[in-house]
Design an enzyme around this catalytic site. Structure first.
Site, PDB file in Angstrom:
ATOM      1  N   ASN A   8       0.839  -1.060   0.210  1.00  0.00           N
ATOM      2  CA  ASN A   8      -0.272   0.175   0.328  1.00  0.00           C
ATOM      3  C   ASN A   8       0.983   0.857  -0.308  1.00  0.00           C
ATOM      4  O   ASN A   8       1.197   1.232   0.992  1.00  0.00           O
ATOM      5  CB  ASN A   8      -1.002   0.373   1.233  1.00  0.00           C
ATOM      6  CG  ASN A   8      -1.747   0.795   1.546  1.00  0.00           C
ATOM      7  OD1 ASN A   8      -1.400   1.711   0.497  1.00  0.00           O
ATOM      8  ND2 ASN A   8      -2.487   0.985   2.530  1.00  0.00           N
ATOM      9  N   ARG A  89      -2.332  -2.122  -3.881  1.00  0.00           N
ATOM     10  CA  ARG A  89      -2.979  -1.637  -3.512  1.00  0.00           C
ATOM     11  C   ARG A  89      -3.779  -0.242  -4.795  1.00  0.00           C
ATOM     12  O   ARG A  89      -3.019   0.623  -4.701  1.00  0.00           O
ATOM     13  CB  ARG A  89      -3.600  -0.955  -2.072  1.00  0.00           C
ATOM     14  CG  ARG A  89      -4.794  -0.332  -1.833  1.00  0.00           C
ATOM     15  CD  ARG A  89      -5.098   0.498  -0.616  1.00  0.00           C
ATOM     16  NE  ARG A  89      -6.537   1.295   0.378  1.00  0.00           N
ATOM     17  CZ  ARG A  89      -5.993   1.519   0.591  1.00  0.00           C
ATOM     18  NH1 ARG A  89      -5.369   2.581   1.435  1.00  0.00           N
ATOM     19  NH2 ARG A  89      -6.918   2.612   0.592  1.00  0.00           N
ATOM     20  N   HIS A 178     -12.743   1.475  -0.052  1.00  0.00           N
ATOM     21  CA  HIS A 178     -13.223   0.046   1.283  1.00  0.00           C
ATOM     22  C   HIS A 178     -13.369  -1.019   0.267  1.00  0.00           C
ATOM     23  O   HIS A 178     -13.826  -1.612   0.907  1.00  0.00           O
ATOM     24  CB  HIS A 178     -14.109   0.408   2.325  1.00  0.00           C
ATOM     25  CG  HIS A 178     -12.941   1.595   3.477  1.00  0.00           C
ATOM     26  ND1 HIS A 178     -14.455   2.167   4.171  1.00  0.00           N
ATOM     27  CD2 HIS A 178     -12.074   2.161   3.581  1.00  0.00           C
ATOM     28  CE1 HIS A 178     -13.383   3.723   4.811  1.00  0.00           C
ATOM     29  NE2 HIS A 178     -11.823   3.048   4.000  1.00  0.00           N
ATOM     30  N   ARG A 238     -14.144  13.764   8.414  1.00  0.00           N
ATOM     31  CA  ARG A 238     -14.549  13.680   6.730  1.00  0.00           C
ATOM     32  C   ARG A 238     -15.554  14.112   7.311  1.00  0.00           C
ATOM     33  O   ARG A 238     -16.722  13.479   8.180  1.00  0.00           O
ATOM     34  CB  ARG A 238     -14.294  12.562   6.412  1.00  0.00           C
ATOM     35  CG  ARG A 238     -13.643  12.983   5.239  1.00  0.00           C
ATOM     36  CD  ARG A 238     -13.091  11.624   4.092  1.00  0.00           C
ATOM     37  NE  ARG A 238     -12.056  10.645   4.067  1.00  0.00           N
ATOM     38  CZ  ARG A 238     -11.643  10.042   4.176  1.00  0.00           C
ATOM     39  NH1 ARG A 238     -12.172   8.479   4.269  1.00  0.00           N
ATOM     40  NH2 ARG A 238     -10.561   9.594   4.031  1.00  0.00           N
ATOM     41  N   GLU A 383      -7.689  -6.586   4.131  1.00  0.00           N
ATOM     42  CA  GLU A 383      -7.387  -5.912   2.672  1.00  0.00           C
ATOM     43  C   GLU A 383      -6.063  -6.528   2.231  1.00  0.00           C
ATOM     44  O   GLU A 383      -6.037  -7.381   1.020  1.00  0.00           O
ATOM     45  CB  GLU A 383      -7.058  -4.876   2.529  1.00  0.00           C
ATOM     46  CG  GLU A 383      -8.552  -4.039   3.403  1.00  0.00           C
ATOM     47  CD  GLU A 383      -9.042  -2.206   3.555  1.00  0.00           C
ATOM     48  OE1 GLU A 383      -8.862  -2.389   5.008  1.00  0.00           O
ATOM     49  OE2 GLU A 383      -9.111  -1.880   3.370  1.00  0.00           O
TER      50      GLU A 383
END
Ligand code: AMP
Length: 397
Positions: A8, A89, A178, A238, A383
């Site tokens: 990642n 990713r 996601h 957020r 993930e």
């Protein structure tokens, strides 16, 4: 057997995990942080040991070199040739990718063309990929997209009610995020639904970024994040969904530019903005316990937005068989899970077993009662293993 790396790459960081596949055994993991600085940090964990070094890492190529050299030095691999594939990713795959894809010129060009939709992320993923290509030129590289799982949504679920020309000309629509996590969660979740004909799952990935996805027959039908990860439920910093007029009104009130306000919506809102305490839910919950009014309000907002989406997706799916909690808050906060279930229990007949809904310390568990109309489970997301699986499947093709 093959050693596969899941990567990642961020703008100044590079996280990695090396797997022995197909066993999915983790051989090592680590992180290069503050790339571009003289005092960057390189950390690696292997075989029960860990090491952290502060040293100059001026670019991603240097970080990759450090990763590979450390693996050889520590005897994790005997030579670079043992690494057979690298999975990356990629945050934004736009309309182009509904599954993971081998890196080639076309994949690279498309990821590049999507930079306006994910400026920091997609640029960094390409830098990471190019760095690996330089150090390991003969290894396959696979792009695993955060948006791919959501590509099964119908237009009614992904088109925004804006002039249609903007949808077609600028590809302005819901992509979600996601996706790799929601796909993993739905696959594990299906283990709880053996014999159910058309399994309906509502998966709640609730961490500092948070999203909820409705999944039917293993396919995403709706997801809360939008064009970017700013949409959907409230998060650590957020806003989640807002009336679009808020942007216009606040720019006029404060004299700030659209770009400045956009940064505030991304980085200074959510838990942090409403509570005035922190973006970290642990700090916010501690402030709630001290009676801090803004913290109390921010937590209520957070819980209610999650409950709103669960209700919406219950209708969208025509019912639900399973609700999944995952990610930092979903996996670690029994209190948040209970507060969410308390909001939906009267309408949906969901019941949580207080005994089972304890601090699970990273364990998977069924936390609903036998009488609950919908099963509720906690599943730690993974993930990286999904990235390794997709990369391995290209390697053995
Ligand atoms: P993630 O982005 O998935 O790493 O999740 C990070 C979020 O998980 C942060 O807001 C943390 O405060 C939250 N978190 C981690 N552990 C706990 C916990 N024990 N209780 C509440 N929140 C937690």
């Amino acid at each position: 057997m093959a050693k596969i790396m899941a990567v990642n790459a961020g703008s100044s960081s590079l996280k990695f995990k090396l797997y022995e596949m197909p066993e999915e055994k983790v051989l090592c993991s680590g992180n290069a942080e503050r790339i571009g600085h003289e005092d960057a940090i390189f950390g690696i964990k292997w075989n029960g040991q860990s090491e952290k070094t502060i040293l100059p890492i001026l670019d991603h190529a240097k970080a990759v070199e450090l990763v590979v050299n450390a693996m050889i030095e520590k005897g994790i691999v005997s030579s670079m040739d043992e690494i057979k594939g690298v999975g990356h990713r990629v945050v934004q795959g736009g309309k182009y990718f509904s599954k993971s894809e081998l890196f080639n010129k076309d994949t690279e060009d498309k990821i590049e063309s999507l930079i306006p939709l994910a400026p920091l992320h997609n640029k960094a993923h390409l830098v990471g990929f190019r760095a690996f290509k330089k150090i390991l030129p003969n290894v396959i590289n696979v792009a695993v997209f955060d948006t791919a799982f959501h590509q099964t949504m119908e237009p009614e679920d992904y088109v925004f009610p804006i002039p249609y020309e903007y949808t077609t000309k600028y590809d302005c629509r819901r992509y979600g995020a996601h996706g790799t996590s929601h796909k993993y969660l739905s696959e594990v979740g299906l283990n709880y639904l053996k014999g159910v004909k058309h399994p309906k799952i509502i998966s709640c990935h609730i961490g500092s970024g948070a999203s909820i996805t409705a999944i039917k027959d293993g396919k995403c039908v709706a997801t809360s994040m939008g064009l970017t990860p700013l949409g959907g439920i409230m998060m650590g910093t957020r806003t989640g969904d807002l009336d679009p007029s808020v942007m216009n009104y606040l720019c006029k009130c404060t004299g700030k530019s659209v770009e400045e306000m956009y940064q505030i919506f991304n980085k200074q809102s959510g838990f942090l903005g409403v509570s005035g305490v922190s973006n970290d839910s642990r700090d916010v919950l501690a402030a709630v316990d001290e009676g801090n009014e803004q913290a109390i309000l921010s937590n209520k907002l957070f819980i209610r937005r999650i409950a709103d989406f669960i209700g919406q997706y219950y209708v969208r799916l025509g019912g639900a068989d399973l609700i999944i909690f995952s990610a930092g808050i979903g996996e670690n906060s029994p209190r948040t899970r209970k507060e969410v279930v308390d909001e939906i229990k009267d309408a949906l007949g969901v019941e949580i077993d207080e005994e089972k809904n304890k601090d699970l310390r990273g364990q998977e568990a069924l936390i609903s009662t036998e009488n609950s109309k919908i099963k509720v489970v906690v599943i730690p997301t993974d993930e990286e293993v999904m990235i390794a699986r997709d990369t391995y499947s290209y390697y053995i093709k």
